[in-house]
Scaffold this motif. Structure first.
Motif, PDB file in Angstrom:
ATOM      1  N   GLY A 171       0.820  -1.203   0.000  1.00 53.67           N
ATOM      2  CA  GLY A 171       0.000   0.000   0.000  1.00 53.67           C
ATOM      3  C   GLY A 171       0.850   1.246   0.000  1.00 53.67           C
ATOM      4  N   THR A 214      -1.115  10.447  -4.636  1.00 51.05           N
ATOM      5  CA  THR A 214      -2.137  11.301  -5.233  1.00 51.05           C
ATOM      6  C   THR A 214      -1.947  11.260  -6.744  1.00 51.05           C
ATOM      7  OG1 THR A 214      -2.301  12.771  -3.320  1.00 51.05           O
ATOM      8  CG2 THR A 214      -3.056  13.634  -5.425  1.00 51.05           C
ATOM      9  N   GLU A 270      -7.319  11.671  -7.359  1.00 52.78           N
ATOM     10  CA  GLU A 270      -7.562  10.513  -6.500  1.00 52.78           C
ATOM     11  C   GLU A 270      -6.406  10.401  -5.520  1.00 52.78           C
ATOM     12  OE1 GLU A 270      -9.980   7.977  -6.334  1.00 52.78           O
ATOM     13  OE2 GLU A 270     -11.254   9.163  -7.663  1.00 52.78           O
ATOM     14  N   SER A 271      -6.731  10.351  -4.222  1.00 48.83           N
ATOM     15  CA  SER A 271      -5.709  10.197  -3.197  1.00 48.83           C
ATOM     16  C   SER A 271      -6.041   9.000  -2.330  1.00 48.83           C
ATOM     17  CB  SER A 271      -5.610  11.453  -2.323  1.00 48.83           C
ATOM     18  OG  SER A 271      -5.171  12.560  -3.076  1.00 48.83           O
ATOM     19  N   GLY A 272      -5.025   8.374  -1.790  1.00 44.44           N
ATOM     20  CA  GLY A 272      -5.222   7.225  -0.917  1.00 44.44           C
ATOM     21  C   GLY A 272      -4.042   6.297  -0.973  1.00 44.44           C
ATOM     22  N   ARG A 273      -4.256   5.106  -0.446  1.00 45.00           N
ATOM     23  CA  ARG A 273      -3.223   4.089  -0.487  1.00 45.00           C
ATOM     24  C   ARG A 273      -3.534   3.138  -1.647  1.00 45.00           C
ATOM     25  NH1 ARG A 273       0.032   4.210   4.071  1.00 45.00           N
ATOM     26  NH2 ARG A 273       0.941   2.211   3.503  1.00 45.00           N
ATOM     27  N   PHE A 274      -2.557   2.971  -2.517  1.00 46.96           N
ATOM     28  CA  PHE A 274      -2.735   2.137  -3.697  1.00 46.96           C
ATOM     29  C   PHE A 274      -1.739   0.980  -3.663  1.00 46.96           C
ATOM     30  CE2 PHE A 274      -4.397   6.241  -4.927  1.00 46.96           C
ATOM     31  CZ  PHE A 274      -5.552   5.914  -5.646  1.00 46.96           C
ATOM     32  N   CYS A 328       0.002   0.865  -9.456  1.00 49.49           N
ATOM     33  CA  CYS A 328      -0.470   1.746 -10.522  1.00 49.49           C
ATOM     34  C   CYS A 328       0.307   1.424 -11.792  1.00 49.49           C
ATOM     35  CB  CYS A 328      -0.253   3.220 -10.179  1.00 49.49           C
ATOM     36  SG  CYS A 328      -1.125   3.805  -8.733  1.00 49.49           S
ATOM     37  N   ARG A 357      -6.675   0.147  -5.592  1.00 48.55           N
ATOM     38  CA  ARG A 357      -6.733   0.622  -4.211  1.00 48.55           C
ATOM     39  C   ARG A 357      -6.330  -0.485  -3.240  1.00 48.55           C
ATOM     40  NH1 ARG A 357     -11.121   3.023  -6.874  1.00 48.55           N
ATOM     41  NH2 ARG A 357     -11.061   5.311  -6.823  1.00 48.55           N
ATOM     42  N   LYS A 358      -5.841  -0.084  -2.075  1.00 50.41           N
ATOM     43  CA  LYS A 358      -5.358  -1.056  -1.086  1.00 50.41           C
ATOM     44  C   LYS A 358      -6.510  -1.938  -0.589  1.00 50.41           C
ATOM     45  CE  LYS A 358      -2.528  -1.425   3.084  1.00 50.41           C
ATOM     46  NZ  LYS A 358      -3.323  -2.487   3.687  1.00 50.41           N
ATOM     47  N   PRO A 412       0.998   5.384  -0.292  1.00 54.55           N
ATOM     48  CA  PRO A 412       0.228   6.641  -0.309  1.00 54.55           C
ATOM     49  C   PRO A 412       0.559   7.439  -1.573  1.00 54.55           C
ATOM     50  CG  PRO A 412       1.390   6.348   1.776  1.00 54.55           C
ATOM     51  CD  PRO A 412       1.955   5.354   0.812  1.00 54.55           C
TER      52      PRO A 412
END
Length: 309
Positions: free
Chosen positions: A174, A178, A187-191, A194, A225-226, A176
């Motif tokens: 995961g 953006t 889109e922001s978050g833990r991915f 990508c 996404r995570k 972090p």
């Protein structure tokens, strides 16, 4: 026309050197062909060699190795539109060629020499250029592991990548991030991972971007996404085949876009894999350069295209 073959001698644990022997025997029989074989000596050598030879006039260059060799050769040729680039896949990772049909044609000298020239896009990521795709997160960590464990005996190609997947699964996952798109979306978050893709495959055969094509002036962005490990493992099969876009959880887990540019931000720092070469970044601007280079498409080969959903 000059035909110049760039051999990466460490590619494929000897596969590139075997290819060189075969090519040399075949080329010596073609007395009317102007040709040269060059062995790279260090990282970055392929790019500087291609750039130097291209300044001497039009030529057809052939990257004989893995995706890293192709990546360097494309960087060297991008400012010379009268020259063209082909590829003989002979590395542990050859993920660009499976985007095309008739993959055996890429190892056939005569079909390469009779090939047509087609314009393909390049991806610019900061100061680096990709033919195939960029990877951040899980895929990048797998490649990084493979690159640092190439000396393990009896491991090559897909086995290396599969072991890298298993090792990476047991690490903290995961990232972090953006992601900013040119239409203003963010889109922001833990991915988990990508991809920004020109070609369809990565990681030794994972069809991460089944809708990508290298001649449409677009990037296919996929961000996962995570999720928990068990759910992630349940998606590995569909992710490998490219069928994940039709998975019932696709809209919840995957963020997708077809775009001409985007920006990745990782305030804590991260890494991006550019055609198999790994670089650090905190802010990464990415854009597609339409039809930036001419590619030698071997006789009989064609793009393998999936219909957009």
């Amino acid at each position: 026309m000059r035909h110049i073959f760039i051999i990466n001698p460490i590619s494929g644990k000897g596969a590139a050197l075997q290819l060189e022997e075969r090519l040399r025997r075949q080329l010596e029989q073609k007395t009317d062909l102007r040709w040269e074989i060059y062995r790279t000596k260090a990282p970055g050598d392929a790019a500087s060699f291609v750039r130097q030879r291209a300044t001497e006039g039009p030529a057809r260059f052939y990257a004989c190795g893995g995706d890293g060799t192709l990546h360097e050769a494309a960087d060297g040729i991008r400012d010379f539109p009268e020259s063209a680039l082909g590829v003989f896949p002979a590395g542990s990772g050859n993920d660009f060629v499976p985007t095309f049909s008739e993959q055996e044609a890429f190892l056939d000298l005569d079909r390469q020499l009779e090939g047509e020239l087609v314009g393909i896009d390049l991806i610019r990521a900061g100061g680096h250029f990709a033919v195939n795709m960029l990877n951040i997160g899980f895929d990048c960590e797998v490649v990084n592991w493979v690159n640092t464990h190439r000396s393990i005996p009896l491991l090559s190609g897909k086995l290396q990548y599969l072991l890298g997947v298993l090792v990476t699964l047991f690490r903290k996952m995961g990232q972090p991030l953006t992601i900013r798109l040119p239409d203003g979306r963010e889109e922001s978050g833990r991915f988990l991972l990508c991809t920004a893709a020109n070609g369809q495959f990565c990681g030794g055969g994972f069809r991460a971007a089944p809708l990508a094509r290298p001649d449409d002036g677009r990037l296919e962005l996929t961000a996962v996404r995570k999720v928990g490990r068990l759910r992630f493992l349940s998606l590995l099969g569909p992710y490998r085949t490219g069928a994940y876009l039709e998975h019932p959880l696709a809209k919840q887990i995957f963020f997708r876009s077809s775009c001409s540019s985007l920006t990745f931000s990782a305030p804590g720092g991260s890494h991006v894999c550019v055609d198999g070469e790994v670089y650090p970044f905190t802010e990464l601007q990415v854009e597609v350069l339409p039809k930036a280079i001419r590619m030698i498409l071997p006789k009989g080969a064609a793009l393998s295209v999936s219909e957009k959903p």
